[in-house]
Design an enzyme around this catalytic site. Sequence first.
Site, PDB file in Angstrom:
ATOM      1  CG  HIS A  58      13.563  49.863  40.283  1.00  0.00           C
ATOM      2  ND1 HIS A  58      12.645  49.063  39.611  1.00  0.00           N
ATOM      3  CD2 HIS A  58      14.336  48.943  40.834  1.00  0.00           C
ATOM      4  CE1 HIS A  58      12.713  47.950  39.900  1.00  0.00           C
ATOM      5  NE2 HIS A  58      13.683  47.896  40.880  1.00  0.00           N
ATOM      6  CD  GLU A  60      11.762  53.206  35.865  1.00  0.00           C
ATOM      7  OE1 GLU A  60      11.141  52.441  35.079  1.00  0.00           O
ATOM      8  OE2 GLU A  60      12.970  52.916  36.699  1.00  0.00           O
ATOM      9  CB  CYS A  92       9.084  52.515  38.107  1.00  0.00           C
ATOM     10  SG  CYS A  92      10.469  51.845  39.062  1.00  0.00           S
ATOM     11  CB  THR A 169      45.204  27.278  26.365  1.00  0.00           C
ATOM     12  OG1 THR A 169      45.228  25.837  26.367  1.00  0.00           O
ATOM     13  CG2 THR A 169      44.058  27.553  25.227  1.00  0.00           C
ATOM     14  CD1 TRP A 178      52.348  36.110  33.705  1.00  0.00           C
ATOM     15  CD2 TRP A 178      49.868  35.672  33.469  1.00  0.00           C
ATOM     16  NE1 TRP A 178      51.744  36.247  34.891  1.00  0.00           N
ATOM     17  CE2 TRP A 178      50.286  35.778  34.964  1.00  0.00           C
ATOM     18  CE3 TRP A 178      48.564  35.023  33.220  1.00  0.00           C
ATOM     19  CZ2 TRP A 178      49.369  35.511  36.050  1.00  0.00           C
ATOM     20  CZ3 TRP A 178      47.909  35.107  34.247  1.00  0.00           C
ATOM     21  CH2 TRP A 178      48.226  35.304  35.610  1.00  0.00           C
ATOM     22  NE  ARG A 192      38.599  36.199  36.196  1.00  0.00           N
ATOM     23  CZ  ARG A 192      39.487  35.381  36.755  1.00  0.00           C
ATOM     24  NH1 ARG A 192      39.713  36.011  38.202  1.00  0.00           N
ATOM     25  NH2 ARG A 192      40.513  34.408  36.407  1.00  0.00           N
ATOM     26  CD  GLU A 295      38.897  33.829  33.356  1.00  0.00           C
ATOM     27  OE1 GLU A 295      39.912  33.286  33.588  1.00  0.00           O
ATOM     28  OE2 GLU A 295      38.344  34.964  33.754  1.00  0.00           O
ATOM     29  N   GLY A 297      39.178  24.933  30.771  1.00  0.00           N
ATOM     30  CA  GLY A 297      40.074  24.283  29.751  1.00  0.00           C
ATOM     31  C   GLY A 297      39.050  23.608  28.844  1.00  0.00           C
ATOM     32  CG  LEU A 300      33.083  23.443  30.900  1.00  0.00           C
ATOM     33  CD1 LEU A 300      31.980  22.841  31.206  1.00  0.00           C
ATOM     34  CD2 LEU A 300      33.654  24.328  32.353  1.00  0.00           C
TER      35      LEU A 300
END
Length: 363
Positions: A58, A60, A92, A169, A178, A192, A295, A297, A300
């Site tokens: 960690h 510390e 720690c 979209t 795009w 991501r 990510e 449609g 969802l």
Amino acid sequence: MSHADRFSAIDHAHMARALQLAARGLYTTSPNPRVGCVIVRDGHVVGEGWHERAGTPHAEIHALKAAANAARGATVYVTLEPCSHHGRTPPCAEALVNAGVGRVVAAMTDPNPLVAGGGISMLTLAGIEAEVGLLEAAARALNPGFVSRMTRGRPWVRLKTASTLDGKTALANGASQWITGEAARADVQRLRARACAILTGSGTVLADNPRMNVRDFDIGRQPLRVVVDSALRTPADAAILPALVACHHAEPGARAALEQAGAEVVELPGADGRVDLAALLALLAQRGINELHVEAGAALNGALIEAGLVDEWVAYVAPMAVGDVARGLFDHPPLVALADAARFKFSDVRRIGCDLRLTLLPA
């Protein structure tokens, strides 16, 4: 006494540095939180460290190693309360006691209800001055998923959309490459990369056959890929596999084919033949998923908004209009009153290349 009175300008500066160090673990610490640590003695920084990845020391411990004997009597600034329990690594708080530090300033307590305050207690019992609450908002903002998983039993859900200025979209024929420019697409890779898992729906899998992986960052891991697929329509040769596939009911033949292709199939039956999304989030939290990147449609996206499960919405908007018959962002039962609309507030608005990136939180 307010936090502002309790902590000096020097305290603020050192904690700001600890937060900067913590952010270096943005893409790699999953499922652990991102933590940074600075050790200061007689006005000089004698040690620094951050948590690099799960299973390694960690923050510390790295800082104590760098400080060596100079840690005795020093002040330690750490972005999260030092742990007091034995996990994959020893506590720690114990290491800080053994090093003989004089004062510990933590940005926030550990949100884990089993631990909260335990580290501070251990330090205080050892006679070390321990304080909490310096730059707490910034520390929480660095670990929204860890805090969410510990306090709510579900990941932080970040919904990403890319649309035209008129909220579309894709064209009616499905063409969508795009809508946004290269800079926006590179920015999505960053989102991501910081996620523990990436969620999409079977509609997106069938239409686009995406890989849904991290391509532009060498983070030493790939987020878990998750598909919401009520009727188990995901083909066994889908590019997204291996993935966790959540369905309403698994027909044995379809399940066997997917499992052979490396998928894990889970049945999470909800209402109307759909997947129980809240149950899916709880399952992901049990598996250590802090930040869930979505990510998907319109189906969802709409279901998540409708269920009130979106914690953050990152909307990339391209300066173009494609008209009414093109595909929209959210499938949603028709509303009868504006008062019923899901409302958000802007937390950040900026240009990314030639597009806009809007970051929104539920209002």
